[in-house]
Design a protein around this motif. Structure first.
Motif, mmCIF file in Angstrom:
data_model
loop_
_atom_site.group_PDB
_atom_site.id
_atom_site.type_symbol
_atom_site.label_atom_id
_atom_site.label_comp_id
_atom_site.label_asym_id
_atom_site.label_seq_id
_atom_site.Cartn_x
_atom_site.Cartn_y
_atom_site.Cartn_z
ATOM 1 N N ARG A 7 0.799 -1.216 0.000
ATOM 2 C CA ARG A 7 0.000 0.000 0.000
ATOM 3 C C ARG A 7 0.831 1.266 0.000
ATOM 4 O O ARG A 7 0.518 2.209 -0.718
ATOM 5 C CB ARG A 7 -0.954 -0.022 1.199
ATOM 6 C CG ARG A 7 -2.096 -1.013 1.002
ATOM 7 C CD ARG A 7 -2.915 -1.160 2.254
ATOM 8 N NE ARG A 7 -3.901 -2.211 2.097
ATOM 9 C CZ ARG A 7 -4.565 -2.732 3.110
ATOM 10 N NH1 ARG A 7 -4.348 -2.302 4.333
ATOM 11 N NH2 ARG A 7 -5.439 -3.688 2.905
ATOM 12 N N PRO A 8 1.871 1.371 0.822
ATOM 13 C CA PRO A 8 2.683 2.589 0.746
ATOM 14 C C PRO A 8 3.231 2.842 -0.633
ATOM 15 O O PRO A 8 3.336 3.977 -1.072
ATOM 16 C CB PRO A 8 3.799 2.325 1.765
ATOM 17 C CG PRO A 8 3.202 1.342 2.713
ATOM 18 C CD PRO A 8 2.305 0.489 1.889
ATOM 19 N N ARG A 9 3.541 1.778 -1.351
ATOM 20 C CA ARG A 9 4.050 1.965 -2.707
ATOM 21 C C ARG A 9 2.966 2.532 -3.612
ATOM 22 O O ARG A 9 3.223 3.388 -4.459
ATOM 23 C CB ARG A 9 4.564 0.624 -3.241
ATOM 24 C CG ARG A 9 5.229 0.738 -4.602
ATOM 25 C CD ARG A 9 5.810 -0.600 -5.001
ATOM 26 N NE ARG A 9 6.872 -0.983 -4.108
ATOM 27 C CZ ARG A 9 8.140 -0.631 -4.258
ATOM 28 N NH1 ARG A 9 8.490 0.135 -5.273
ATOM 29 N NH2 ARG A 9 9.064 -1.028 -3.418
ATOM 30 N N THR A 217 1.978 6.445 -15.224
ATOM 31 C CA THR A 217 2.169 6.089 -13.820
ATOM 32 C C THR A 217 1.543 4.734 -13.520
ATOM 33 O O THR A 217 2.134 3.899 -12.829
ATOM 34 C CB THR A 217 1.549 7.171 -12.919
ATOM 35 O OG1 THR A 217 2.115 8.439 -13.252
ATOM 36 C CG2 THR A 217 1.819 6.878 -11.460
ATOM 37 N N ARG A 218 0.363 4.525 -14.055
ATOM 38 C CA ARG A 218 -0.294 3.235 -13.824
ATOM 39 C C ARG A 218 0.491 2.101 -14.471
ATOM 40 O O ARG A 218 0.644 1.026 -13.867
ATOM 41 C CB ARG A 218 -1.716 3.288 -14.392
ATOM 42 C CG ARG A 218 -2.553 2.080 -14.036
ATOM 43 C CD ARG A 218 -3.970 2.230 -14.546
ATOM 44 N NE ARG A 218 -4.769 1.076 -14.203
ATOM 45 C CZ ARG A 218 -6.036 0.909 -14.582
ATOM 46 N NH1 ARG A 218 -6.621 1.856 -15.310
ATOM 47 N NH2 ARG A 218 -6.700 -0.166 -14.239
ATOM 48 N N SER A 219 1.000 2.339 -15.680
ATOM 49 C CA SER A 219 1.809 1.311 -16.345
ATOM 50 C C SER A 219 3.082 1.034 -15.561
ATOM 51 O O SER A 219 3.489 -0.129 -15.397
ATOM 52 C CB SER A 219 2.151 1.749 -17.773
ATOM 53 O OG SER A 219 0.985 1.939 -18.542
ATOM 54 N N ALA A 225 5.072 -3.623 -10.026
ATOM 55 C CA ALA A 225 4.458 -4.742 -9.303
ATOM 56 C C ALA A 225 4.842 -6.070 -9.936
ATOM 57 O O ALA A 225 5.127 -7.053 -9.233
ATOM 58 C CB ALA A 225 2.941 -4.568 -9.282
ATOM 59 N N ASP A 226 4.842 -6.116 -11.280
ATOM 60 C CA ASP A 226 5.249 -7.349 -11.962
ATOM 61 C C ASP A 226 6.704 -7.684 -11.667
ATOM 62 O O ASP A 226 7.048 -8.848 -11.423
ATOM 63 C CB ASP A 226 5.041 -7.215 -13.476
ATOM 64 C CG ASP A 226 3.570 -7.141 -13.855
ATOM 65 O OD1 ASP A 226 2.728 -7.523 -13.013
ATOM 66 O OD2 ASP A 226 3.265 -6.691 -14.977
ATOM 67 N N GLN A 227 7.560 -6.647 -11.703
ATOM 68 C CA GLN A 227 8.972 -6.895 -11.412
ATOM 69 C C GLN A 227 9.161 -7.350 -9.973
ATOM 70 O O GLN A 227 9.960 -8.260 -9.702
ATOM 71 C CB GLN A 227 9.787 -5.615 -11.657
ATOM 72 C CG GLN A 227 9.893 -5.234 -13.119
ATOM 73 C CD GLN A 227 10.653 -6.264 -13.925
ATOM 74 O OE1 GLN A 227 10.064 -7.048 -14.681
ATOM 75 N NE2 GLN A 227 11.946 -6.305 -13.766
ATOM 76 N N HIS A 233 8.991 -14.278 -6.499
ATOM 77 C CA HIS A 233 8.240 -15.505 -6.718
ATOM 78 C C HIS A 233 8.928 -16.395 -7.746
ATOM 79 O O HIS A 233 9.628 -15.907 -8.644
ATOM 80 C CB HIS A 233 6.811 -15.195 -7.180
ATOM 81 C CG HIS A 233 5.953 -14.600 -6.110
ATOM 82 N ND1 HIS A 233 6.054 -13.273 -5.730
ATOM 83 C CD2 HIS A 233 4.989 -15.142 -5.318
ATOM 84 C CE1 HIS A 233 5.189 -13.031 -4.762
ATOM 85 N NE2 HIS A 233 4.538 -14.133 -4.496
ATOM 86 N N ASP A 234 8.696 -17.674 -7.592
ATOM 87 C CA ASP A 234 9.232 -18.669 -8.510
ATOM 88 C C ASP A 234 8.406 -18.656 -9.790
ATOM 89 O O ASP A 234 7.163 -18.709 -9.742
ATOM 90 C CB ASP A 234 9.190 -20.045 -7.831
ATOM 91 C CG ASP A 234 9.551 -21.161 -8.787
ATOM 92 O OD1 ASP A 234 10.593 -21.045 -9.455
ATOM 93 O OD2 ASP A 234 8.786 -22.137 -8.880
ATOM 94 N N ALA A 235 9.082 -18.570 -10.930
ATOM 95 C CA ALA A 235 8.369 -18.454 -12.206
ATOM 96 C C ALA A 235 7.591 -19.716 -12.546
ATOM 97 O O ALA A 235 6.552 -19.650 -13.202
ATOM 98 C CB ALA A 235 9.365 -18.136 -13.325
ATOM 99 N N LEU A 236 8.073 -20.873 -12.107
ATOM 100 C CA LEU A 236 7.429 -22.134 -12.479
ATOM 101 C C LEU A 236 6.164 -22.389 -11.677
ATOM 102 O O LEU A 236 5.108 -22.710 -12.226
ATOM 103 C CB LEU A 236 8.422 -23.288 -12.295
ATOM 104 C CG LEU A 236 7.892 -24.690 -12.607
ATOM 105 C CD1 LEU A 236 7.508 -24.797 -14.073
ATOM 106 C CD2 LEU A 236 8.935 -25.749 -12.248
ATOM 107 N N THR A 237 6.247 -22.254 -10.366
ATOM 108 C CA THR A 237 5.125 -22.615 -9.501
ATOM 109 C C THR A 237 4.327 -21.415 -9.007
ATOM 110 O O THR A 237 3.223 -21.581 -8.496
ATOM 111 C CB THR A 237 5.641 -23.387 -8.278
ATOM 112 O OG1 THR A 237 6.514 -22.531 -7.517
ATOM 113 C CG2 THR A 237 6.427 -24.624 -8.708
ATOM 114 N N GLY A 238 4.875 -20.203 -9.130
ATOM 115 C CA GLY A 238 4.214 -19.035 -8.592
ATOM 116 C C GLY A 238 4.360 -18.872 -7.097
ATOM 117 O O GLY A 238 3.802 -17.937 -6.509
#
Length: 671
Positions: A7-9, A217-219, A225-227, A233-238
């Motif tokens: 949230r702070p972000r 800004t949203r992008s 967030a994606d980065q 997180h692990d790319a294979l299992t999430g």
């Protein structure tokens, strides 16, 4: 937990957008103000231009005809000297009165060059522009001037030269006051229209900029967030990865230290996962990991943390659970994992080993808890129980080895091992003949570890097999590097007796030689004496097959271990290395000299080279030459370093010593 952290972000991103919007509004408003100001300035200039034009029309259409009605001799010269005739005065009153009456002119004066008022519509002879005024002087010089005068009413004052008669010469100055309000109203209307258009355009521009800023800004927020998600997180299992687990677990443990709450850290390792990869392929292994992750999730509570650390290893953080509660939960998870699944048409049943460390009973730091959980998990793999709680006792010698073995397995996965090389030189010329590969462990917490800190633990487990394979592969790859640099040195690699008990070891050596294009005679395998072969026949067969490839075999630390002469008989040994503790004492111990001489003679009798280890002084180096030793190795010659740092030029000391040894040995050397 992580949603609260995010949230702070989000708020920070909103503040960033608001700041950008406010910052972009300032130049837009400033630009609009400047444009309006410039337009008003242009409008005022247009007003003055219209005043000049209107005054010129009045001069030509009203004043000049009235003045030209007199006699020719009254039409030239300065009006200050001659004034107006009665006829001219009447004509002027008639013409200007009509103009004033219609409102096209407020006041009109006809003045001489000295400033004298010759004619005024109101009959006054004072007021008006002072003769010293720059505008009046400019008109005297023939240059018209116009100025907007503000007061109760806005007026345009025009002062311009007056031309009369056929000569076209200036005869005076015409001072005209024209109503500016209609012009101002017309200009204000134009300005208002323009401001509306400009304001509307700038508003649209600002809106577009704001929308672009919001979208950007949203992008950026989504990208960040994606980065962040990818980084944690692990790319294979999430599942959360090692970094996320460490961060979460540290937060949980910090709260537990404040509140005194119990909990557990669990490490999980899938059994025989490598067989699935090797048999069905990596795609099946990936699908297996995804399925296992889903089954894990289904068996855990909302506050439990599940992470994939890498490979087939998972970690659990179970806050608020006691030891029995943790075991009961893991038994349910184990049963879920054991449910049959089908991969590529093959039915499988997954088994796993669970190691449990409880806090605060078994530690309060994540590192300590993971270490104890790893020990418990490894004990489970070696025993019959698949769910093991750490005993909680102090780590004994054997337990410490379990810890080292557990960490070493991770070190192999993370490529934390490095190779250093120590040169061997021929005697007496001192030329480098080979480099011995010595493994080191770049431990992430304890720094660079020597082999004595981890090889004994590896040799007492199955880890010595993959560790030796790693060393062989890396050493042969490094040899390609120094071969490309113009050095033909051989490479020596230490091999445990446990490696020789593996029937497929000769095939592995042949595969690595072929894969790296290494001639077999450029590889020497040094058999260590840390353990005796349990099956002498198997070891002899493996050594024979390796020797048949053309690979040189060396007996390391001869005289210090368990090697007997019966083990050497019939073996294709190319080199016997004399243990350093005998070599170091040859300068002052007669028994060490006798042993070393005997080993040298034995090696020669068997058709092998004799290599002395631990050569640290020039005196020992000379004695070995005199004793007929074939090769030497030790700190006098060179310390272990990465191979690019191995420089033949650094062996100048042994070379200088070799030159001192002539065909007749130096007298007085100990014998």
């Amino acid at each position: 937990m992580w949603l609260r952290r995010a949230r702070p972000r989000v708020r920070s991103t909103s503040r960033l957008f608001a700041t950008f919007a406010a910052a972009s509004l300032v130049p837009v408003v400033t630009l609009g103000a400047l444009v309006v100001q410039d337009y008003r300035r242009d409008a005022a200039e247009q007003g003055r231009a219209q005043g000049l034009a209107q005054a010129d029309v009045i001069a030509q259409m009203v004043v000049a005809p009235a003045l030209n009605s007199g006699e020719p001799h009254t039409l030239g010269g300065d009006l200050s000297r001659r004034g107006l005739t009665a006829e001219q005065y009447d004509r002027m009153r008639e013409s200007t009165g009509l103009a004033v009456y219609r409102g096209s002119v407020q006041h009109l004066r006809l003045r001489g060059f000295t400033g004298r008022v010759i004619f005024a519509d109101d009959g006054s002879t004072s007021n008006g522009v002072p003769a010293s005024d720059p505008d009046f002087q400019a008109a005297v010089q023939g240059h018209p001037r116009a100025k907007v005068i503000t007061g109760r009413t806005q007026t345009i004052r025009v002062v311009q030269p007056l031309f009369a008669g056929a000569t076209g010469q200036s005869v005076g100055v015409l001072e005209v006051y024209l109503p500016y309000q209609p012009i101002a109203d017309r200009l204000d209307h134009q300005v208002t229209q323009t401001v509306r258009r400009i304001g509307g355009g700038l508003a649209v521009l600002y809106l577009v900029l704001a929308l672009l800023a919001w979208w950007t800004t949203r992008s950026l927020r989504r990208y960040a967030a994606d980065q962040r998600h990818s980084a944690l997180h692990d790319a294979l299992t999430g599942l959360p990865n090692r970094l996320a687990f460490r961060t979460w677990a540290d937060d949980v443990l910090e709260r537990a230290r404040r509140d005194g709450a119990p909990g557990a850290v669990v490490l999980v390792d899938l059994n025989r996962f490598k067989e699935v990869n090797d048999t069905l392929g990596h795609h099946a292994g990936d699908e297996l990991l995804r399925e296992v992750s889903e089954r894990f999730r289904a068996g855990l509570g909302p506050h439990d943390i599940l992470s994939r650390l890498g490979g087939d290893e998972f970690a659990l953080m179970l806050p608020g659970r006691t030891g029995p509660e943790t075991v009961a939960l893991l038994e349910e998870v184990r049963d879920r994992l054991a449910a049959e699944m089908v991969l590529d048409g093959v039915p499988l049943s997954i088994e796993a080993s669970f190691g449990i460390a409880l806090y605060p009973e078994h530690g309060v730091s994540l590192q300590e808890l993971k270490q104890h959980a790893d020990v418990a998990m490894y004990q489970g793999k070696r025993g019959t129980a698949d769910i093991v709680v750490y005993s909680g006792d102090g780590i004994s010698h054997s337990q410490q080895w379990l810890v080292v073995q557990a960490e070493l397995r991770h070190a192999l996965e993370r490529d934390e091992l490095v190779l250093h090389y120590q040169p061997k030189v021929g005697l007496p010329d001192g030329e480098v003949t080979a480099l011995e590969a010595l493994v080191r462990w770049q431990h992430p917490e304890r720094g660079l570890l020597p082999p004595g800190d981890f090889l004994p633990a590896a040799e007492h487990s199955g880890l010595i097999v993959p560790l030796t394979e790693w060393v062989l592969r890396r050493a042969l790859t490094d040899r390609l590097g120094w071969t490309a640099a113009g050095q033909s040195w051989a490479v020596s690699v230490n091999v445990s007796v446990r490696n020789l008990e593996v029937a497929g070891f000769p095939d592995l050596v042949a595969e690595l030689l072929a894969g790296t294009g290494t001639p077999a005679d450029r590889l020497v395998l040094e058999v260590t004496e840390t353990a005796l072969a349990g099956d002498v026949d198997t070891v002899e067969r493996v050594l024979a097959r390796v020797a048949a490839l053309g690979v040189g075999l060396s007996v390391d630390d001869f005289g210090a271990g368990f090697t007997s002469l019966s083990h050497l008989r019939g073996q294709p040994v190319a080199e016997i290395k004399i243990d350093r503790k005998f070599v170091a004492d040859v300068a002052h111990d007669p028994q060490s000299r006798a042993i070393v001489r005997s080993v040298i003679e034995l090696a020669h009798a068997l058709g092998s080279r004799a290599t002395a280890e631990g050569v640290e002084t020039a005196e020992v180096y000379r004695w070995l030459i005199e004793a007929g030793c074939d090769e030497a190795q030790g700190y006098l010659i060179g310390r272990p370093v990465p191979w690019p740092q191995v420089d033949p030029a650094m062996f100048a000391v042994p070379g200088a010593v070799s030159e001192e040894v002539s065909a007749t040995m130096i007298e007085g050397l100990p014998r």
